[in-house]
Write an enzyme that holds these catalytic residues in place. Sequence first.
Site, PDB file in Angstrom:
ATOM      1  N   TRP A 325     -15.195  -4.677   1.952  1.00 24.78           N
ATOM      2  CA  TRP A 325     -14.466  -3.473   1.543  1.00 24.78           C
ATOM      3  C   TRP A 325     -12.996  -3.800   1.320  1.00 24.78           C
ATOM      4  O   TRP A 325     -12.345  -3.218   0.445  1.00 24.78           O
ATOM      5  CB  TRP A 325     -14.606  -2.401   2.624  1.00 24.78           C
ATOM      6  CG  TRP A 325     -13.813  -1.156   2.369  1.00 24.78           C
ATOM      7  CD1 TRP A 325     -14.221  -0.029   1.698  1.00 24.78           C
ATOM      8  CD2 TRP A 325     -12.466  -0.877   2.790  1.00 24.78           C
ATOM      9  NE1 TRP A 325     -13.213   0.912   1.679  1.00 24.78           N
ATOM     10  CE2 TRP A 325     -12.125   0.415   2.334  1.00 24.78           C
ATOM     11  CE3 TRP A 325     -11.516  -1.606   3.509  1.00 24.78           C
ATOM     12  CZ2 TRP A 325     -10.881   0.990   2.580  1.00 24.78           C
ATOM     13  CZ3 TRP A 325     -10.275  -1.036   3.751  1.00 24.78           C
ATOM     14  CH2 TRP A 325      -9.975   0.245   3.293  1.00 24.78           C
ATOM     15  N   HIS A 326     -12.463  -4.753   2.098  1.00 21.01           N
ATOM     16  CA  HIS A 326     -11.042  -5.063   2.012  1.00 21.01           C
ATOM     17  C   HIS A 326     -10.668  -5.816   0.745  1.00 21.01           C
ATOM     18  O   HIS A 326      -9.498  -5.770   0.337  1.00 21.01           O
ATOM     19  CB  HIS A 326     -10.601  -5.873   3.232  1.00 21.01           C
ATOM     20  CG  HIS A 326     -10.442  -5.050   4.465  1.00 21.01           C
ATOM     21  ND1 HIS A 326     -11.494  -4.741   5.309  1.00 21.01           N
ATOM     22  CD2 HIS A 326      -9.348  -4.450   5.016  1.00 21.01           C
ATOM     23  CE1 HIS A 326     -11.049  -4.000   6.314  1.00 21.01           C
ATOM     24  NE2 HIS A 326      -9.766  -3.803   6.156  1.00 21.01           N
ATOM     25  N   GLY A 327     -11.588  -6.503   0.139  1.00 25.72           N
ATOM     26  CA  GLY A 327     -11.228  -7.199  -1.077  1.00 25.72           C
ATOM     27  C   GLY A 327     -12.331  -8.081  -1.622  1.00 25.72           C
ATOM     28  O   GLY A 327     -13.256  -8.465  -0.899  1.00 25.72           O
ATOM     29  N   PHE A 481      -6.146  -2.546  -1.431  1.00 23.59           N
ATOM     30  CA  PHE A 481      -7.542  -2.328  -1.047  1.00 23.59           C
ATOM     31  C   PHE A 481      -8.023  -0.958  -1.496  1.00 23.59           C
ATOM     32  O   PHE A 481      -9.184  -0.677  -1.432  1.00 23.59           O
ATOM     33  CB  PHE A 481      -7.697  -2.456   0.478  1.00 23.59           C
ATOM     34  CG  PHE A 481      -7.173  -3.779   1.015  1.00 23.59           C
ATOM     35  CD1 PHE A 481      -7.413  -4.954   0.335  1.00 23.59           C
ATOM     36  CD2 PHE A 481      -6.435  -3.821   2.178  1.00 23.59           C
ATOM     37  CE1 PHE A 481      -6.935  -6.156   0.814  1.00 23.59           C
ATOM     38  CE2 PHE A 481      -5.957  -5.029   2.680  1.00 23.59           C
ATOM     39  CZ  PHE A 481      -6.197  -6.188   1.983  1.00 23.59           C
TER      40      PHE A 481
END
Length: 481
Positions: A325-327, A481
Amino acid sequence: MLFNSIDFAIFLPVVFALYWLISDANLRLQNLLIVASSYLFYGWWDWRFLSLIIFSTLIDFLIGIQLRKQNNILKRKILLWTSILVNLGFLGFFKYYNFFLENFIASFSFFGVKISAEPLHIILPVGISFYTFQTLSYTIDVYRKKLEPTNDLIAFSAFVSFFPQLVAGPIERATHLLPQFYTRRIFDYSKATDGLRQILWGLFKKVVIADSCAEIADYIFTNYADLNSSTLILGALFFTFQIYGDFSGYSDIAIGTARLFGFDLMKNFSFPYFSRDIAEFWRRWHISLSTWFRDYLYIPLGGSKGGKLIQIRNTFIIFIVSGFWHGANWTFIVWGALNAVYFLPLLLTNTNRRNLETVAQGKYFPSIKELSSMSITFVLTVFSWIFFRAENIDHALNYITGIFSTSVMEYPNLENYDYQITLLLLILFLVTEWTGRNGQYALEKLGFKWHRSIRYTMYYLLIFCIFWFSGKEQQFIYFQF
């Protein structure tokens, strides 16, 4: 529009004044002002991406209405998955398209098959991961019949686009935030002053702590090959406080700003670096995301029910998905998997639900055992942040190798940076956080027992530090993000 910018310093008082001037008019007009202000706030970066927010808002608003009318289970599932696929489809395209394309080509190249495909030059819309999850919480909760769908498009639009937390959270649940748009807000002086106090602390975290650490951390991570072990350890340490000061600082400003307008947002950070194990850390770090994944992914997968293998599977899924989800980078996936490995011993020994109370409750200092547990947890966290910060896996591995390549007793080779001042600031920051660790944020209870003159001296000192250390405006880390 950045919280630590002149633009926002003008924007906020103007919106605040207009908002309370029309408070006696009608609630709908107040909500409409929030929508207009939020769209202006978001469009300040790139007005073209407003279409994504508006489209997502309309889709989920209409699906919510249809879910109210529909009792057929199959049709209800179709409506739910329409919302999920549309929202995650936008997120997947803008954030992950090139990642999957590059890895698809690389996987075929491994077997000697060459595929020619050019990556797209895609600009990632600011905050898309945050407002996508926020609006999804509405559809899912309506589907589960935990929330009545709204017929008020303006209130729903305000919920999706509420500017204080639009681009970097907290990721609010519809069950918590949406009903607040139905209720008339009355100005509360004590609530507003508390909001200003939290904004002040958030700005201090961002401008003084995070940005001071960022300058040194960026230099060290960029030039790691030429630096000794002690310097690389400092780089990892500075990034550890950079990301905490940056992200929790944003959350403090967001929560404080919302309080100025009569809204309560959920707590997003609870002094995570004082955690005694990794499970406690994740109950205290980015709480809105951790609980979102718990409620909408972990529990539907079976949660802690079933055997240990099921629990281990679900744990790795939740951490790896959280990392992704962060990248769109393997470094985030490794970071998530590494935290799952950290969590595993607690899961296997059924000790992941201990340490539910604040450390050293009712005491000034932690016990030797608590201090030891906090130290171990902190070191593990610092190590995992190296993967989070690195440009790629090779960068992370080479950086870690560099830490063990020379003696840690060597003096850091940072002649061009006064890192000692930053270390002193971090010590003062940690003392303040430790003193206020039982509050919603560090300054919430810290000043109430002090004399007015001492309290205001502290506020002016923080303001002075913010102006003294302010320089070039830097975006918040989590905007990417």
